[in-house]
Design a protein around this motif. Structure first.
Motif: not given
Length: 245
Positions: A39-42, A131, A206, A219
């Protein structure tokens, strides 16, 4: 003109018949899904959206894909912030614009002159954030045909020329993460609409991502760039420290 009128009338008769025979139903998808993408942090911003205008009835998902391949490029693009066009569990007449069809559930709509929704396809692709592991229900309803894929596998297929209908599939996820998420839908003529729900609720921007964020390649390029910047900075400092006697 008579032939086109006859085709239009036949389609509406078919839609009335399939509205009663193509009933919504539920089933459990056999496979359990797992993801290697954390899961991304944004927060997400939505799914990639493409609209293809044709000059013939798609008629089926297979033929729709053939027409998309032949077209090469979409007629218009957008970001789907939800999949409720024009709103959840509703449809809209084909004598509408693309903006009216997408309603409040899209952004970044490219310039276009689409004022009739007959004979089109909508393609949505990206990722959905799950999630927590467990059981999730995904529903897809459409007029005409549509298909929902998760992780590259078809979860629900509502193919064919029919009124606003579809069904629900129960999907098991073994872990949290980003999962590939794809929707294909087509319209022949009359009225059209598309809805995808998770556990009975509308998807939100979201939880939807246009790509796996961050992608490994991004990355790698970022780290290489930072290393290069550090090397240049150290080189400049070394040059400045040299004194001439």
């Amino acid at each position: 003109m008579f032939l086109n009128s006859a085709k239009f009338e036949c389609k509406h008769i078919l839609k009335v018949l399939t509205f009663f025979t193509f009933s919504s139903f539920n089933y459990a998808y056999a496979d359990t899904f797992s993801s290697t993408i954390a899961l991304p942090t944004i927060a997400g911003t939505g799914l990639n959206g493409s609209y293809y205008a044709f000059n013939t009835w798609p008629g089926s998902l297979a033929n729709t894909q053939n027409l998309i391949n032949a077209a090469g490029a979409p007629t218009a693009t957008f970001t789907a912030t939800s999949v409720c066009f024009p709103s959840c569990n509703t449809s809209i007449g084909d004598g509408s614009t693309l903006a009216q069809y997408l309603g409040a559930n899209a952004s970044n709509i490219s310039l276009n002159n689409i004022t009739n929704l007959s004979e089109h396809a909508v393609v949505l692709n990206g990722y959905i954030a799950i999630t927590a592991p467990g059981s999730y229900q995904f529903s897809i309803l459409s007029d005409d045909g549509s298909q929902l894929q998760i992780g590259g596998k078809t979860i629900f297929n509502a193919d064919g020329d029919h009124g606003f209908s579809g069904g629900t599939a129960t999907v098991q996820f073994s872990n949290s993460g980003l999962y590939k998420f794809d929707v294909l839908a087509f319209e022949d003529a009359g009225v059209t609409g598309l809805t995808v729900l998770e556990n009975g609720n509308a998807l939100t921007a979201n939880q939807l991502f246009t790509s796996a964020v961050p992608e490994a390649e991004e990355w790698t390029m970022l780290m290489l760039g930072l290393c290069m910047m550090g090397w240049v900075t150290r080189s400049k400092q070394s040059v400045q420290s040299i004194t001439v006697s």
